[in-house]
Every structure is written in C-alpha cells, then in structure tokens.
Design an enzyme around this catalytic site. Structure first.
Site, PDB file in Angstrom:
ATOM      1  N   SER A 241       0.869  -1.185   0.000  1.00  0.00           N
ATOM      2  CA  SER A 241       0.000   0.000   0.000  1.00  0.00           C
ATOM      3  C   SER A 241       0.903   1.232   0.000  1.00  0.00           C
ATOM      4  O   SER A 241       2.112   1.119   0.250  1.00  0.00           O
ATOM      5  CB  SER A 241      -0.837  -0.003   1.280  1.00  0.00           C
ATOM      6  OG  SER A 241      -1.442   1.251   1.500  1.00  0.00           O
TER       7      SER A 241
ATOM      8  N   TYR B 133      -1.778  -1.493  10.260  1.00  0.00           N
ATOM      9  CA  TYR B 133      -1.765  -1.556   8.787  1.00  0.00           C
ATOM     10  C   TYR B 133      -0.385  -1.150   8.270  1.00  0.00           C
ATOM     11  O   TYR B 133       0.178  -1.797   7.388  1.00  0.00           O
ATOM     12  CB  TYR B 133      -2.859  -0.628   8.246  1.00  0.00           C
ATOM     13  CG  TYR B 133      -3.231  -0.849   6.792  1.00  0.00           C
ATOM     14  CD1 TYR B 133      -4.108  -1.870   6.416  1.00  0.00           C
ATOM     15  CD2 TYR B 133      -2.725  -0.032   5.797  1.00  0.00           C
ATOM     16  CE1 TYR B 133      -4.462  -2.051   5.078  1.00  0.00           C
ATOM     17  CE2 TYR B 133      -3.070  -0.210   4.459  1.00  0.00           C
ATOM     18  CZ  TYR B 133      -3.938  -1.216   4.108  1.00  0.00           C
ATOM     19  OH  TYR B 133      -4.284  -1.393   2.787  1.00  0.00           O
TER      20      TYR B 133
HETATM   21  N1  LIG Z   1      -8.673   0.066  -1.427  1.00  0.00           N
HETATM   22  C1  LIG Z   1      -7.574   0.744  -1.198  1.00  0.00           C
HETATM   23  O1  LIG Z   1      -7.574   1.994  -1.170  1.00  0.00           O
HETATM   24  C2  LIG Z   1      -6.271   0.037  -0.991  1.00  0.00           C
HETATM   25  C3  LIG Z   1      -5.098   0.824  -0.909  1.00  0.00           C
HETATM   26  C4  LIG Z   1      -3.883   0.193  -0.705  1.00  0.00           C
HETATM   27  C5  LIG Z   1      -3.827  -1.177  -0.586  1.00  0.00           C
HETATM   28  N2  LIG Z   1      -4.970  -1.930  -0.661  1.00  0.00           N
HETATM   29  C6  LIG Z   1      -4.859  -3.378  -0.514  1.00  0.00           C
HETATM   30  O2  LIG Z   1      -5.439  -4.012  -1.628  1.00  0.00           O
HETATM   31  C7  LIG Z   1      -5.853  -5.324  -1.249  1.00  0.00           C
HETATM   32  C8  LIG Z   1      -7.278  -5.567  -1.739  1.00  0.00           C
HETATM   33  O3  LIG Z   1      -8.150  -4.709  -1.039  1.00  0.00           O
HETATM   34  P1  LIG Z   1      -9.465  -4.040  -1.666  1.00  0.00           P
HETATM   35  O4  LIG Z   1      -9.301  -2.591  -1.592  1.00  0.00           O
HETATM   36  O5  LIG Z   1      -9.809  -4.691  -2.960  1.00  0.00           O
HETATM   37  O6  LIG Z   1     -10.517  -4.405  -0.512  1.00  0.00           O
HETATM   38  P2  LIG Z   1     -11.814  -5.335  -0.483  1.00  0.00           P
HETATM   39  O7  LIG Z   1     -12.311  -5.270   0.901  1.00  0.00           O
HETATM   40  O8  LIG Z   1     -12.740  -4.945  -1.595  1.00  0.00           O
HETATM   41  O9  LIG Z   1     -11.224  -6.767  -0.831  1.00  0.00           O
HETATM   42  C9  LIG Z   1     -10.467  -7.522   0.095  1.00  0.00           C
HETATM   43  C10 LIG Z   1     -10.940  -8.959   0.037  1.00  0.00           C
HETATM   44  O10 LIG Z   1     -10.143  -9.723   0.969  1.00  0.00           O
HETATM   45  C11 LIG Z   1     -11.026 -10.648   1.595  1.00  0.00           C
HETATM   46  N3  LIG Z   1     -10.491 -11.093   2.882  1.00  0.00           N
HETATM   47  C12 LIG Z   1     -10.514 -10.424   4.069  1.00  0.00           C
HETATM   48  N4  LIG Z   1      -9.966 -11.193   5.027  1.00  0.00           N
HETATM   49  C13 LIG Z   1      -9.594 -12.355   4.435  1.00  0.00           C
HETATM   50  C14 LIG Z   1      -8.986 -13.543   4.908  1.00  0.00           C
HETATM   51  N5  LIG Z   1      -8.649 -13.697   6.196  1.00  0.00           N
HETATM   52  N6  LIG Z   1      -8.746 -14.538   4.020  1.00  0.00           N
HETATM   53  C15 LIG Z   1      -9.110 -14.404   2.719  1.00  0.00           C
HETATM   54  N7  LIG Z   1      -9.716 -13.317   2.224  1.00  0.00           N
HETATM   55  C16 LIG Z   1      -9.941 -12.299   3.073  1.00  0.00           C
HETATM   56  C17 LIG Z   1     -12.335  -9.891   1.767  1.00  0.00           C
HETATM   57  O11 LIG Z   1     -13.430 -10.781   1.958  1.00  0.00           O
HETATM   58  C18 LIG Z   1     -12.408  -9.113   0.458  1.00  0.00           C
HETATM   59  O12 LIG Z   1     -13.128  -9.832  -0.536  1.00  0.00           O
HETATM   60  C19 LIG Z   1      -5.684  -5.396   0.270  1.00  0.00           C
HETATM   61  O13 LIG Z   1      -4.490  -6.069   0.575  1.00  0.00           O
HETATM   62  C20 LIG Z   1      -5.588  -3.946   0.690  1.00  0.00           C
HETATM   63  O14 LIG Z   1      -4.877  -3.767   1.885  1.00  0.00           O
HETATM   64  C21 LIG Z   1      -6.192  -1.339  -0.859  1.00  0.00           C
END
Ligand SMILES: NC(=O)c1ccc[n+]([C@@H]2O[C@H](COP(=O)([O-])OP(=O)(O)OC[C@H]3O[C@@H](n4cnc5c(N)ncnc54)[C@H](O)[C@@H]3O)[C@@H](O)[C@H]2O)c1
Length: 288
Positions: free
Chosen positions: A151, A164
């Site tokens: 991130s 985080y």
């Molecule tokens: N959205 C943002 O702004 C952002 C920014 C930087 C990094 N990220 C990273 O991107 C990645 C994807 O996130 P996103 O934004 O698509 O969020 P999201 O919540 O839409 O998707 C995350 C998915 O991970 C699943 N999940 C949660 N706990 C889990 C577990 N223990 N085992 C398996 N699956 C699990 C959830 O059910 C969900 O479907 C994450 O690692 C997040 O930290 C997101």
C-alpha cells in the site's frame, strides 16, 4: 565479468494459471475478470463465499478454467492445502497474487492485541504463507510471478494506522528481499510489490475501527466507508490494469494512482519531514 542472461518472465497470460486471494470483491475481483479476458486460467479464493460466488458468476470468458475455494489466508495449513489443491486442479501455477487484506484504525495506545494480531495474521502472515506455499510450484512451472499487495501505507506512516503500516511496510521488505533472492537464482520466477493509493473498494466499509483516542474528533458521526469512497480517486478496474501491466513488465514496484506517486515523492524528498506535514494536516482537520 560474465552475467547470466535473465530468464524469460511472464510476457503473455494465455494458458497461464493465476492464483488470487481475496477475489470476492474490489481489486481481487477486477484482477480475476481482466486476467480471464487475457486467456489466463484462475484459482480464486476468499474468506467471503458470497462475494467469491459473485466473482465466479461474472467470469464469462469461454475456454477459461476457473476454480474457487473458501480460504482464510491467516490459516497457514489451509493455505498450503489450497496450493496442493490448485496443482491437482490445474496442473501448475504461474502467478500468485497475495491480495486479501483488511483495514484497522486504532491508536497505538488504545490498540488491543486482538485487533493487532487479527490484521497482522491476514495482511502480513497471509502474504508470507501464500508466497512460501506457491513458490515451489512457480519454480516448477519455470515461469512465474509473485505479486504482493502492499500500500502507500507501506511507504509512509499515518496516525491510527500502526497495524496496517506495520503489515504493509513488512510486505514491502519481504517482497523486495524475495525479488533479490529470485534474481540471484535466475529461476524464471520474479516478484512485484504493489503500492496502491486510495482505490474505490469496500475495504474501509469492512474495516475494524477501534479506540481512536483524540482522533475520535476526526471521525465522530461520519461514515468512514462513505468518506473513503469520496476520497479514493482510482477504480478497482484501473488498479487491476496497473498490476497486470506491472507483471508484464516485471516491475519491482507498482505505484497505483496520482496520490501514490505524490506520496512516493513526498517520502523521497522529505524522508522524515513528511511526518511533520501529516501532523500539521491532522491538527487542522481535527479543528475543522
Ligand atoms: N482500497 C484501497 O484503497 C487500498 C489501498 C492500498 C492497498 N490496498 C490493498 O489491496 C488489497 C485488496 O483490497 P481491496 O481494496 O480490494 O478491498 P476489499 O475489501 O474490496 O477486498 C479484500 C478482500 O479480501 C477478503 N479477505 C478479508 N480477510 C480475508 C482472509 N482472512 N482470508 C481471505 N480473504 C480475506 C475480503 O473478503 C475481500 O473480498 C488489500 O491487501 C488492501 O490492503 C487497498
């Protein structure tokens, strides 16, 4: 000095097998849909079966084999069993995208160990398990990529994000080390660390918000999910496109969004001074 020629990495996704965790929504879902369109077979998983089922239903690309599994990435044995199942189902694995993740807002002073460990087990250990369980299979395939989602919070620290930050900084260190080891090995497998800025997904809506101490003034009465979706500039589809381009170009680091590029520059030019800027910004926002 003789240099070994670097072995061929992933250039085409046709008939490759990609494993994606957290594919039941957000970035993981968009990655699944776009990789399928590029001819890539999929082994997708999520802890949320409903979301995962929806993703499977959305993949309409003919000739693509899709397998799906309920998986908690924090469960080491389950991740290793999943790797065996993927090889049994698909015969190989070329790409592992350790994408599953959760969010947590809580000050260090008020942080419960329960919340801290919950997040680290998913966002850090889940990435380690996914990498180590699939690496031998990627090497056996002779052409592979480990893609770990960090991130911008793996580049800078932000108040209330200590857990985080800890996990995402660790993912960056782990993945950069992996990349070095794989390059030295010259085994046809490489690694990419991804640093998204704000992406419009449900992550904030599904986050845990613990005790924020004086930062409560900042969030009081506000829907964090709504706020986040207003602030986030990039869509999950755009994020997936950037990640896929990064794999194709075997990039060490993928920054996603203008905000990520600004944060990256801020960290480079003000490696400690950025903290002062965030502190001033937080004070002003809390007064407002
Ligand atoms: N959205 C943002 O702004 C952002 C920014 C930087 C990094 N990220 C990273 O991107 C990645 C994807 O996130 P996103 O934004 O698509 O969020 P999201 O919540 O839409 O998707 C995350 C998915 O991970 C699943 N999940 C949660 N706990 C889990 C577990 N223990 N085992 C398996 N699956 C699990 C959830 O059910 C969900 O479907 C994450 O690692 C997040 O930290 C997101």
């Amino acid at each position: 000095m003789a240099h070994n020629k670097v072995k061929f990495m992933i250039k085409s996704f046709e008939n490759k097998v990609a494993v994606i965790t957290g594919a039941g929504s957000g970035i993981g879902r968009s990655l699944a849909l776009q990789l399928a369109q590029k001819g890539c077979h999929l082994a997708i998983s999520d802890i949320n079966e409903k979301g995962l089922k929806e993703t499977v239903g959305m993949i309409q690309t003919p000739g693509i084999k899709v397998t799906s599994a309920k998986l908690d990435v924090a469960n080491r044995d389950a991740v290793y069993a999943h790797a065996e199942q993927v090889i049994a189902d698909h015969g190989k694995a070329n790409i592992i995208i350790n994408n599953a993740g959760v969010a947590l807002g809580e000050t260090i002073e008020n942080m419960s160990y329960e919340n801290f460990e919950w997040l680290m087990n998913i966002n850090f250990w889940g990435v380690v398990y996914g990498t180590k369980a699939f690496l031998p299979h990627l090497k056996a395939a002779g052409e592979g990529q480990v893609v770990n989602i960090s991130s911008v919070f793996g580049l800078i620290a932000v108040p209330t994000q200590s857990a985080y930050n800890s996990a995402k900084f660790a993912v960056r260190g782990f993945t950069e080390c992996l990349r070095e080891e794989l390059e030295i090995d010259n085994c046809g497998v490489s690694a990419t660390c991804v640093h998204p800025g704000g992406i419009k997904t449900g992550i904030a809506r599904n986050s845990r918000v613990g005790k924020l101490g004086s930062f409560d003034k900042f969030t009081a009465g506000k829907d964090i999910g709504d706020q986040f979706e207003k602030l986030a500039r990039t869509t999950a589809d755009e994020a997936a496109e950037a990640i896929i381009n990064g794999i194709r170009r075997n990039k060490r680091r993928v920054l996603i969004g203008t905000d990520a590029r600004v944060i990256d520059s801020m960290q480079r030019f003000l490696p400690t001074g950025y903290q002062k800027l965030l502190e001033v910004g937080s004070r002003i926002t809390r007064k407002g």
